[in-house]
Each structure stands twice: as C-alpha cells, then as structure tokens.
Scaffold this motif. Structure first.
Motif, PDB file in Angstrom:
ATOM      1  N   ALA A 259     -19.899   3.960  44.811  1.00 39.68           N
ATOM      2  CA  ALA A 259     -19.051   4.800  43.968  1.00 39.68           C
ATOM      3  C   ALA A 259     -19.667   4.935  42.572  1.00 39.68           C
ATOM      4  O   ALA A 259     -20.690   4.311  42.257  1.00 39.68           O
ATOM      5  N   PHE A 260     -19.045   5.754  41.748  1.00 37.09           N
ATOM      6  CA  PHE A 260     -19.485   5.955  40.368  1.00 37.09           C
ATOM      7  C   PHE A 260     -19.565   4.627  39.621  1.00 37.09           C
ATOM      8  O   PHE A 260     -18.709   3.760  39.767  1.00 37.09           O
ATOM      9  N   GLU A 261     -20.609   4.487  38.797  1.00 38.52           N
ATOM     10  CA  GLU A 261     -20.789   3.314  37.947  1.00 38.52           C
ATOM     11  C   GLU A 261     -21.035   3.763  36.515  1.00 38.52           C
ATOM     12  O   GLU A 261     -21.549   4.862  36.279  1.00 38.52           O
ATOM     13  N   SER A 262     -20.705   2.916  35.556  1.00 40.32           N
ATOM     14  CA  SER A 262     -20.896   3.259  34.143  1.00 40.32           C
ATOM     15  C   SER A 262     -22.351   3.603  33.845  1.00 40.32           C
ATOM     16  O   SER A 262     -22.641   4.434  32.974  1.00 40.32           O
ATOM     17  N   HIS A 263     -23.278   2.988  34.563  1.00 37.33           N
ATOM     18  CA  HIS A 263     -24.703   3.266  34.347  1.00 37.33           C
ATOM     19  C   HIS A 263     -25.036   4.735  34.599  1.00 37.33           C
ATOM     20  O   HIS A 263     -26.004   5.268  34.011  1.00 37.33           O
ATOM     21  N   ASP A 264     -24.254   5.407  35.441  1.00 32.29           N
ATOM     22  CA  ASP A 264     -24.506   6.825  35.696  1.00 32.29           C
ATOM     23  C   ASP A 264     -24.418   7.648  34.408  1.00 32.29           C
ATOM     24  O   ASP A 264     -25.115   8.658  34.263  1.00 32.29           O
ATOM     25  N   LEU A 265     -23.577   7.223  33.483  1.00 35.35           N
ATOM     26  CA  LEU A 265     -23.458   7.917  32.200  1.00 35.35           C
ATOM     27  C   LEU A 265     -24.764   7.831  31.418  1.00 35.35           C
ATOM     28  O   LEU A 265     -25.172   8.788  30.750  1.00 35.35           O
ATOM     29  N   ASP A 266     -25.434   6.683  31.488  1.00 35.61           N
ATOM     30  CA  ASP A 266     -26.708   6.513  30.793  1.00 35.61           C
ATOM     31  C   ASP A 266     -27.773   7.440  31.372  1.00 35.61           C
ATOM     32  O   ASP A 266     -28.592   8.004  30.636  1.00 35.61           O
ATOM     33  N   VAL A 267     -27.768   7.599  32.700  1.00 37.94           N
ATOM     34  CA  VAL A 267     -28.736   8.481  33.352  1.00 37.94           C
ATOM     35  C   VAL A 267     -28.543   9.921  32.879  1.00 37.94           C
ATOM     36  O   VAL A 267     -29.514  10.627  32.563  1.00 37.94           O
TER      37      VAL A 267
ATOM     38  N   LEU B 221     -13.739   1.071  33.459  1.00 38.84           N
ATOM     39  CA  LEU B 221     -15.139   1.449  33.329  1.00 38.84           C
ATOM     40  C   LEU B 221     -15.512   1.635  31.862  1.00 38.84           C
ATOM     41  O   LEU B 221     -14.913   2.440  31.150  1.00 38.84           O
ATOM     42  N   ASP B 222     -16.515   0.895  31.407  1.00 39.49           N
ATOM     43  CA  ASP B 222     -16.960   0.995  30.021  1.00 39.49           C
ATOM     44  C   ASP B 222     -17.514   2.381  29.737  1.00 39.49           C
ATOM     45  O   ASP B 222     -18.279   2.934  30.524  1.00 39.49           O
TER      46      ASP B 222
ATOM     47  N   THR C 184      -4.453   6.840  44.573  1.00 38.27           N
ATOM     48  CA  THR C 184      -3.432   7.624  43.890  1.00 38.27           C
ATOM     49  C   THR C 184      -3.837   7.930  42.454  1.00 38.27           C
ATOM     50  O   THR C 184      -4.859   7.433  41.957  1.00 38.27           O
ATOM     51  N   VAL C 185      -3.023   8.727  41.779  1.00 37.35           N
ATOM     52  CA  VAL C 185      -3.257   8.990  40.364  1.00 37.35           C
ATOM     53  C   VAL C 185      -3.248   7.683  39.579  1.00 37.35           C
ATOM     54  O   VAL C 185      -4.082   7.463  38.687  1.00 37.35           O
ATOM     55  N   ALA C 186      -2.341   6.787  39.910  1.00 42.73           N
ATOM     56  CA  ALA C 186      -2.290   5.487  39.234  1.00 42.73           C
ATOM     57  C   ALA C 186      -3.570   4.691  39.488  1.00 42.73           C
ATOM     58  O   ALA C 186      -4.107   4.042  38.573  1.00 42.73           O
ATOM     59  N   ASP C 187      -4.070   4.746  40.723  1.00 40.57           N
ATOM     60  CA  ASP C 187      -5.329   4.062  41.040  1.00 40.57           C
ATOM     61  C   ASP C 187      -6.481   4.645  40.227  1.00 40.57           C
ATOM     62  O   ASP C 187      -7.347   3.914  39.726  1.00 40.57           O
ATOM     63  N   TYR C 188      -6.513   5.964  40.126  1.00 40.98           N
ATOM     64  CA  TYR C 188      -7.578   6.624  39.363  1.00 40.98           C
ATOM     65  C   TYR C 188      -7.533   6.196  37.899  1.00 40.98           C
ATOM     66  O   TYR C 188      -8.558   5.824  37.318  1.00 40.98           O
ATOM     67  N   ARG C 189      -6.357   6.230  37.308  1.00 40.47           N
ATOM     68  CA  ARG C 189      -6.240   5.851  35.910  1.00 40.47           C
ATOM     69  C   ARG C 189      -6.647   4.402  35.686  1.00 40.47           C
ATOM     70  O   ARG C 189      -7.306   4.061  34.697  1.00 40.47           O
ATOM     71  N   SER C 190      -6.286   3.534  36.610  1.00 38.50           N
ATOM     72  CA  SER C 190      -6.656   2.129  36.503  1.00 38.50           C
ATOM     73  C   SER C 190      -8.174   1.964  36.604  1.00 38.50           C
ATOM     74  O   SER C 190      -8.769   1.189  35.841  1.00 38.50           O
ATOM     75  N   LYS C 191      -8.791   2.693  37.527  1.00 37.68           N
ATOM     76  CA  LYS C 191     -10.236   2.602  37.686  1.00 37.68           C
ATOM     77  C   LYS C 191     -10.963   3.092  36.450  1.00 37.68           C
ATOM     78  O   LYS C 191     -11.926   2.458  35.981  1.00 37.68           O
ATOM     79  N   VAL C 192     -10.533   4.226  35.905  1.00 41.81           N
ATOM     80  CA  VAL C 192     -11.168   4.770  34.705  1.00 41.81           C
ATOM     81  C   VAL C 192     -11.041   3.789  33.544  1.00 41.81           C
ATOM     82  O   VAL C 192     -11.992   3.568  32.783  1.00 41.81           O
ATOM     83  N   ALA C 193      -9.877   3.164  33.406  1.00 43.46           N
ATOM     84  CA  ALA C 193      -9.660   2.213  32.324  1.00 43.46           C
ATOM     85  C   ALA C 193     -10.583   1.002  32.422  1.00 43.46           C
ATOM     86  O   ALA C 193     -10.898   0.366  31.411  1.00 43.46           O
TER      87      ALA C 193
END
Length: 284
Positions: A216-224, A38-39, A27-36
């Motif tokens: 799934a998406f990981e914070s390390h993907d941002l570094d790449v 992730l560094d 859900t939207v709540a799940d998405y917001r929780s997941k984003v929060a």
C-alpha cells in the motif's frame, strides 16, 4: 493535499466478487485514521474511485461523498443503460468522472466510447482508465474520439511508456498513484519523464487501501514524487487534480489554491497549447 485516488469499501453496501476476490472493509473512518498515521500527509480533499468489486452501485459512493464532505468528488462506473437523468443526478452530488476498468474485465469499446462521450456532453465528465500501458496503442481508435482522459497508476508498466508520453503530450492526465501496484522499477524516472512532457499532467493519489497491490501507499512515496517534480510539487499534490475534477465549487473557500469555478464546457474546452491537430483532441 488532494488525494485523487481513494477506494472506500463500506460493508453496508453490496460487493461483487471479481476474479474470486472480495476486499476487507475500508470505511471513511478507516481512511481518516490511516491518513492521520502517515507522516507528511495532510489531505483536505480527494476523489473516491469505484473499484471492480463495487460494480455499478452508486449508493456507496453517494454515502461516502456525503460523509467526506466539501472538497471530495467521485469517480464512478456506469452501466451502458445509465440514463441521462441518472448521470446528471450523480453530477449534482459530486461525481466528476466515469471509470473504465480494462484490467479486471472486458468492455465493448464502442459502448465505452459512446458512454464516455455522452457523460462529457451532459456534465463535462472525463473518462478514467485502469489499463496497462501495453494496451494503450491498441486503444488509439477509442482515445481519438474522447475529449478528456486520465490514466490510473502511471500506466502500470514501462512497456508502453513511449505511447503514454505521447498521450500526455496531447493532454491526457496521469495519476501518480499505486506505486506498489505497478511493475515499474524506477517510479521516479517515469514521473520525471511525464512531468517533463507536461507539468500539469500528474495528479497525486494514495490508492488506499491498496487492495491487491504488492504494498500500500507509504510516506516515502511522497519523497519520490517531490524529487521528481521539484518546484511543481504543490500542483502535483493538489492543484492539477482540483482543476481537473472541477472540485473547487464543492470545496468553497476551504482551499486557497484552487482556481475560480468554471463551467464543464469552459474547463474542458480544447486550447491551442494542449490539443492535437485534429478536432477530436484531448484537452488539458
């Protein structure tokens, strides 16, 4: 950041089993929780993308956009019998593109082309494709007739990379998403090649929750991504997608990096730096 590829799976709305698969709720709540959790990830807008298991249901998408609020847009799947009035109404609530899932189902290419062009002519929507890059060359007769195109998940593999790069040179956008979904062994190299051809082509997205992906998406993907695009990181993480989705009018003054709002025709009009020589060129 603008998350250009999110799937919201709300159990209040029906799902369609696809190849025997039904996802868990996200859900939207799940998405917001997941984003929060992730560094380094601070999202203030994005695109909710309709997946194969959601069919052509529009109610889930309307509800998700209403809950997410300004800065968020939708990418929908349409039946070929969708009326002009329905498309215009969806545009009014923030839908900005029509998606064609060629990986999870068969599609009549003539109907696809007709629908994509009708949506563009009516409201300026671009067409998004979930397709392996190995099929891109065979789709040339279709792509040559479409005014605005985006490809999901880096084209999924490197087997069709030369043709993907050719499309990028002609103005096609590519989503830097779903790294755990692709068969690409060196994602950074593919990002660098796309960015080298057209710095405005790449658009970041998490692809959360990553259904059916190896990971799934990981914070390390941002570094790449950061290593691959260098000083253009702000554009890849937000500016490119905000301009492409024309979402600044929904975000209002919430985001300071967006360009002034333009009409669909102005935003998607061909220009000399990004079009092919023929009149059916892609636009940047």
């Amino acid at each position: 950041m603008f998350d250009a590829h999110v799937h919201i799976i709300d159990p209040r709305f029906p799902l369609v089993e696809n190849h025997g698969y039904l996802p868990q709720p996200f859900t939207v709540a799940d998405y917001r929780s997941k984003v929060a959790s992730l560094d380094g990830l601070r999202v203030d807008g994005g695109a909710v993308v309709t997946a194969s298991y959601q069919g052509t249901d529009q109610e889930y998408l309307k509800a998700a956009l209403a809950e997410l609020g300004p800065g968020w847009v939708g990418v929908t799947a349409l039946g070929h019998d969708a009326t002009d009035e329905e498309i215009v109404a969806l545009d009014a609530v923030g839908v900005r593109a029509v998606r064609f899932n060629l990986r999870r189902g068969a599609t009549d290419l003539r109907e696809l082309s007709d629908l994509a062009n009708r949506a563009f002519d009516l409201v300026g929507w671009h067409a998004e494709f979930y397709v392996d890059a190995t099929l891109l060359l065979s789709l040339e007769p279709v792509f040559g007739k479409l005014p605005a195109v985006a490809i999901d998940h880096l084209g999924m593999s490197t087997r069709g990379l030369p043709y993907l790069l050719n499309l990028v040179d002609r103005g096609v956008k590519v989503k830097a998403t779903g790294f755990g979904r692709t068969t690409i062994s060196d994602v950074g190299d593919v990002l660098r090649q796309i960015h080298r051809v057209n710095p405005q082509a790449l658009m970041f997205g998490t692809d959360l929750p990553g259904t059916r992906a190896r990971r799934a998406f990981e914070s390390h993907d941002l570094d790449v991504i950061a290593e691959a695009v260098g000083d253009d990181l702000p554009a890849v993480m937000g500016g490119n997608a905000r301009a492409w989705y024309r979402c600044d009018s929904r975000a209002d003054a919430q985001t300071t990096t967006t360009a002034p709002s333009q009409s669909p025709a102005a935003t998607n009009a061909p220009n000399s730096s990004t079009t092919m020589d023929n009149p059916t060129a892609f636009t940047a």
